[in-house]
Design a protein around this motif. Structure first.
Motif, PDB file in Angstrom:
ATOM      1  N   SER A  55       0.825  -1.205   0.000  1.00  0.00           N
ATOM      2  CA  SER A  55       0.000   0.000   0.000  1.00  0.00           C
ATOM      3  C   SER A  55       0.861   1.258   0.000  1.00  0.00           C
ATOM      4  N   ALA A  56       0.187   2.395   0.138  1.00  0.00           N
ATOM      5  CA  ALA A  56       0.905   3.665   0.272  1.00  0.00           C
ATOM      6  C   ALA A  56       1.797   3.643   1.505  1.00  0.00           C
ATOM      7  N   ALA A  57       1.380   2.887   2.528  1.00  0.00           N
ATOM      8  CA  ALA A  57       2.207   2.765   3.731  1.00  0.00           C
ATOM      9  C   ALA A  57       3.532   2.113   3.410  1.00  0.00           C
ATOM     10  N   SER A  58       3.496   1.111   2.528  1.00  0.00           N
ATOM     11  CA  SER A  58       4.720   0.403   2.177  1.00  0.00           C
ATOM     12  C   SER A  58       5.619   1.257   1.303  1.00  0.00           C
ATOM     13  N   PHE A  59       5.042   1.826   0.258  1.00  0.00           N
ATOM     14  CA  PHE A  59       5.857   2.524  -0.725  1.00  0.00           C
ATOM     15  C   PHE A  59       6.270   3.910  -0.253  1.00  0.00           C
ATOM     16  N   LEU A  60       5.327   4.652   0.291  1.00  0.00           N
ATOM     17  CA  LEU A  60       5.617   6.017   0.730  1.00  0.00           C
ATOM     18  C   LEU A  60       6.046   6.067   2.194  1.00  0.00           C
ATOM     19  N   GLY A  61       5.262   5.406   3.057  1.00  0.00           N
ATOM     20  CA  GLY A  61       5.497   5.512   4.499  1.00  0.00           C
ATOM     21  C   GLY A  61       6.783   4.861   4.965  1.00  0.00           C
ATOM     22  N   VAL A 196      19.452   3.620  -7.592  1.00  0.00           N
ATOM     23  CA  VAL A 196      20.070   3.973  -6.307  1.00  0.00           C
ATOM     24  C   VAL A 196      21.396   3.239  -6.148  1.00  0.00           C
ATOM     25  N   LEU A 197      21.396   1.930  -6.398  1.00  0.00           N
ATOM     26  CA  LEU A 197      22.629   1.150  -6.249  1.00  0.00           C
ATOM     27  C   LEU A 197      23.704   1.611  -7.236  1.00  0.00           C
ATOM     28  N   ALA A 198      23.265   2.097  -8.402  1.00  0.00           N
ATOM     29  CA  ALA A 198      24.234   2.595  -9.382  1.00  0.00           C
ATOM     30  C   ALA A 198      25.033   3.777  -8.825  1.00  0.00           C
ATOM     31  N   GLN A 199      24.433   4.526  -7.892  1.00  0.00           N
ATOM     32  CA  GLN A 199      25.136   5.662  -7.272  1.00  0.00           C
ATOM     33  C   GLN A 199      26.295   5.187  -6.391  1.00  0.00           C
ATOM     34  N   TYR A 200      26.257   3.909  -5.991  1.00  0.00           N
ATOM     35  CA  TYR A 200      27.301   3.351  -5.108  1.00  0.00           C
ATOM     36  C   TYR A 200      28.054   2.226  -5.809  1.00  0.00           C
ATOM     37  N   ASN A 201      28.098   2.293  -7.169  1.00  0.00           N
ATOM     38  CA  ASN A 201      28.787   1.264  -7.964  1.00  0.00           C
ATOM     39  C   ASN A 201      28.272  -0.139  -7.659  1.00  0.00           C
ATOM     40  N   PHE A 202      26.955  -0.220  -7.406  1.00  0.00           N
ATOM     41  CA  PHE A 202      26.265  -1.486  -7.137  1.00  0.00           C
ATOM     42  C   PHE A 202      26.848  -2.232  -5.943  1.00  0.00           C
ATOM     43  N   GLY A 274       7.778 -10.240  -0.662  1.00  0.00           N
ATOM     44  CA  GLY A 274       9.116 -10.372  -0.080  1.00  0.00           C
ATOM     45  C   GLY A 274      10.154  -9.604  -0.872  1.00  0.00           C
ATOM     46  N   SER A 275      10.086  -9.738  -2.198  1.00  0.00           N
ATOM     47  CA  SER A 275      11.020  -9.006  -3.060  1.00  0.00           C
ATOM     48  C   SER A 275      10.860  -7.500  -2.867  1.00  0.00           C
ATOM     49  N   PHE A 276       9.602  -7.073  -2.783  1.00  0.00           N
ATOM     50  CA  PHE A 276       9.340  -5.638  -2.637  1.00  0.00           C
ATOM     51  C   PHE A 276       9.910  -5.088  -1.338  1.00  0.00           C
ATOM     52  N   TYR A 277       9.693  -5.796  -0.224  1.00  0.00           N
ATOM     53  CA  TYR A 277      10.151  -5.262   1.062  1.00  0.00           C
ATOM     54  C   TYR A 277      11.672  -5.278   1.198  1.00  0.00           C
ATOM     55  N   ILE A 278      12.324  -6.187   0.501  1.00  0.00           N
ATOM     56  CA  ILE A 278      13.785  -6.139   0.463  1.00  0.00           C
ATOM     57  C   ILE A 278      14.235  -4.849  -0.238  1.00  0.00           C
ATOM     58  N   LEU A 279      13.517  -4.505  -1.299  1.00  0.00           N
ATOM     59  CA  LEU A 279      13.875  -3.306  -2.070  1.00  0.00           C
ATOM     60  C   LEU A 279      13.611  -2.006  -1.307  1.00  0.00           C
ATOM     61  N   THR A 280      12.679  -2.032  -0.343  1.00  0.00           N
ATOM     62  CA  THR A 280      12.437  -0.802   0.427  1.00  0.00           C
ATOM     63  C   THR A 280      13.686  -0.356   1.195  1.00  0.00           C
ATOM     64  N   THR A 281      14.592  -1.308   1.444  1.00  0.00           N
ATOM     65  CA  THR A 281      15.867  -0.967   2.095  1.00  0.00           C
ATOM     66  C   THR A 281      16.619   0.069   1.263  1.00  0.00           C
ATOM     67  N   PHE A 282      16.691  -0.182  -0.050  1.00  0.00           N
ATOM     68  CA  PHE A 282      17.424   0.729  -0.926  1.00  0.00           C
ATOM     69  C   PHE A 282      16.697   2.068  -1.064  1.00  0.00           C
ATOM     70  N   LEU A 283      15.366   2.006  -1.077  1.00  0.00           N
ATOM     71  CA  LEU A 283      14.614   3.257  -1.187  1.00  0.00           C
ATOM     72  C   LEU A 283      14.847   4.137   0.035  1.00  0.00           C
ATOM     73  N   GLY A 284      14.719   3.557   1.220  1.00  0.00           N
ATOM     74  CA  GLY A 284      14.825   4.334   2.452  1.00  0.00           C
ATOM     75  C   GLY A 284      16.217   4.879   2.701  1.00  0.00           C
ATOM     76  N   PHE A 285      17.214   3.996   2.662  1.00  0.00           N
ATOM     77  CA  PHE A 285      18.582   4.449   2.929  1.00  0.00           C
ATOM     78  C   PHE A 285      19.125   5.281   1.771  1.00  0.00           C
ATOM     79  N   LEU A 310      13.402  10.765  -4.055  1.00  0.00           N
ATOM     80  CA  LEU A 310      14.556   9.940  -4.426  1.00  0.00           C
ATOM     81  C   LEU A 310      14.534   9.665  -5.929  1.00  0.00           C
ATOM     82  N   ALA A 311      13.343   9.393  -6.480  1.00  0.00           N
ATOM     83  CA  ALA A 311      13.220   9.152  -7.920  1.00  0.00           C
ATOM     84  C   ALA A 311      13.698  10.361  -8.716  1.00  0.00           C
TER      85      ALA A 311
END
Length: 501
Positions: A55-61, A196-202, A274-285, A310-311
């Motif tokens: 939901s919006a809580a996951s992606f935005l919150g 995002v990962l490209a900014q840190y040479n993956f 599961g895949s999505f919530y792993i990716l939220t790590t990269f979005l947040g940090f 971030l986008a």
């Protein structure tokens, strides 16, 4: 920028309205309206569950909470993900075998229909309201940032759209809107994480090294948002147990043809979510380091705009507009599912079985469900306007706490405790629901420094009270005369599907 964003928004709204028109022509019976004619495949339902859940809580919150609070924000991702294991192992298949359209169908199979249906409808509408408020608040903040449209107008606009989907398209339209949204969200999140990962040479290690350099080691340790570890424990308890009691997730199991398909759909959803919530790590940090706390808070004090900002930082203005449009689609899909569950609870459980004592016709049920959709939508819009300054992930955590406190105890006791009875079910639902609301009302969320109860997240207090209420209500009342026979029949039905509708 505004023109691009507006065109993407209009495109998404147009696609969803076309789906609604297509579904409206195929929605004739109550089964069509509540359960999409039980025509959804396991994979399609897995995507739809993911669309409902992410939901919006996951992606935005969550992205905002991680960007502002580090580890404590990531705790939401872990809780949301682990929760699906309980749904998969305990709830999905028995629920599909035992019910017809709502959670209360299963409870009423063993209990006296009128009281348990009334109590279950009340808790369903309360959970849906909490969850819906979060989505509408996220939508208001998003549209204000992108199109500079007043938050109040934005919330009202989203509310009107969600009502249209449900009133005209029913569960079929809701399901396909959720499927399209899940594909868009996963695609957008994957691309954003890649950039995002490209900014840190993956290098994931390189990203966290940058986090430590900019924010300090404590940012990766618990305690920034909730210095008291009891708060994290309470939050985790609510998130992990709450999913198995969320009505808008559980009614999805009635849209598939068999219990096997229900179980398979959870496996698909678990993989996607599961895949999505792993990716939220990269979005947040990523937002914490590439956007910065100051810019995030300036856009929205609760941090809800971290992912769109971030986008823009890594992909430019068009990608910013695309991610914002995906977030918009996310909100549309989830609120439609929430309206569907709340309207179904009122029309099917309360109106049809309590007020009309099971004598309502199919046409009458669908008409009342559509009227209830309008009522639920209007109430949610009003509540969202009063809550527009709160973080959406936090608001959803309250919905999870109510679901874990009010619904989960009675679902588990109905399935696994022979002695459980009507008084226990009603007592458990009402105790869990009102204790959760009371803890929130007397806590720091509303009373700030004057809080009487120090818990921001009510689950640690309300979940045990929900189980205790159900237990005491049962053992302090007389056993029902045909309890053993009904339990045995439900046990066979929930495990084999024999007699399922």
């Amino acid at each position: 920028m505004n023109t691009t964003t507006f065109l993407l928004f209009i495109t998404i709204v147009g696609i969803t309205l076309i789906i609604t028109y297509w579904a409206a022509k195929r929605t004739q019976s109550t089964t069509d309206f509540y359960a999409a004619g039980r025509s959804i495949s396991a994979f399609q339902n897995g995507l739809a569950i993911s669309g409902d859940y992410m939901s919006a809580a996951s992606f935005l919150g969550i992205a905002g909470l991680i960007a502002l609070y580090g580890y404590d924000g990531f705790f939401y991702s872990v809780g949301f993900l682990v929760a699906f294991l309980l749904v998969l192992l305990v709830v999905a298949e028995p629920l599909r075998n035992s019910g017809k359209y709502t959670i209360a169908d299963m409870l009423a199979f063993r209990m006296k229909a009128a009281p348990v249906r009334s109590a279950a409808a009340l808790s369903t509408m309360a959970i849906s309201a909490f969850y819906m408020i979060a989505q509408l608040v996220g939508a208001g903040a998003l549209i204000k940032l992108l199109l500079d449209i007043d938050v109040t107008f934005s919330i009202i606009l989203i509310g009107i759209l969600m009502i249209l989907y449900v009133v005209f398209g029913g569960m079929l339209a809701t399901t396909w809107v959720q499927i399209i949204k899940a594909v868009l969200l996963m695609g957008g999140t994957l691309l954003l994480s890649f950039l995002v990962l490209a900014q840190y040479n993956f290098s994931i290690v390189g990203m966290f090294d940058e986090v430590v350099r900019m924010k300090g080691q404590k940012f990766l340790e618990p305690g920034l948002q909730f210095p008291n570890p009891i708060e994290n424990l309470s939050l985790g308890l609510g998130l992990v147990l709450g999913t198995a009691g969320l009505p808008h997730i559980l009614i999805r199991f009635y849209t598939v043809p068999t219990a096997k398909a229900a179980r398979s759909s959870v496996v698909w959803a678990l993989f996607i979510v599961g895949s999505f919530y792993i990716l939220t790590t990269f979005l947040g940090f990523g937002a914490a380091t590439l956007v910065g706390e100051k810019a995030i808070v300036a856009a929205d004090p609760a941090g809800n705009m971290a992912a769109p900002l971030l986008a823009e930082a890594v992909g430019g203005t068009f990608f910013f507009a695309f991610i914002a449009a995906v977030a918009f689609a996310t909100i549309l899909a989830v609120v439609a599912g929430l309206v569907m569950s709340a309207a179904g609870a009122y029309a099917h459980d309360f109106y049809s079985h309590v007020l009309r004592k099971g004598k309502a016709t199919d046409r009458e049920q669908v008409r009342v469900a559509r009227q209830a959709s309008i009522g639920v939508g209007v109430i949610s819009i009003i509540l969202a306007l009063l809550s527009k300054d709160l973080n959406v992930a936090f608001l959803v955590s309250l919905a999870f706490a109510v679901a874990a406190s009010a619904n989960l105890p009675v679902i588990l006791f109905t399935l696994f405790w022979k002695r459980f009875n009507t008084i226990g079910a009603v007592t458990g639902i009402l105790t869990g629901l009102f204790s959760c609301i009371l803890v929130v009302a007397l806590g720091p969320n509303f009373l700030k420094e004057s809080a009487i109860i120090p818990l921001s997240n009510p689950a640690l207090a309300s979940v045990p009270l929900g189980f205790l209420g159900a237990f005491l209500g049962t053992i302090l009342s007389n056993p029902e005369p045909d309890a053993e026979e009904k339990y045995t029949e439900l046990y066979v039905r929930s495990n084999t599907g024999i007699g399922a509708e």
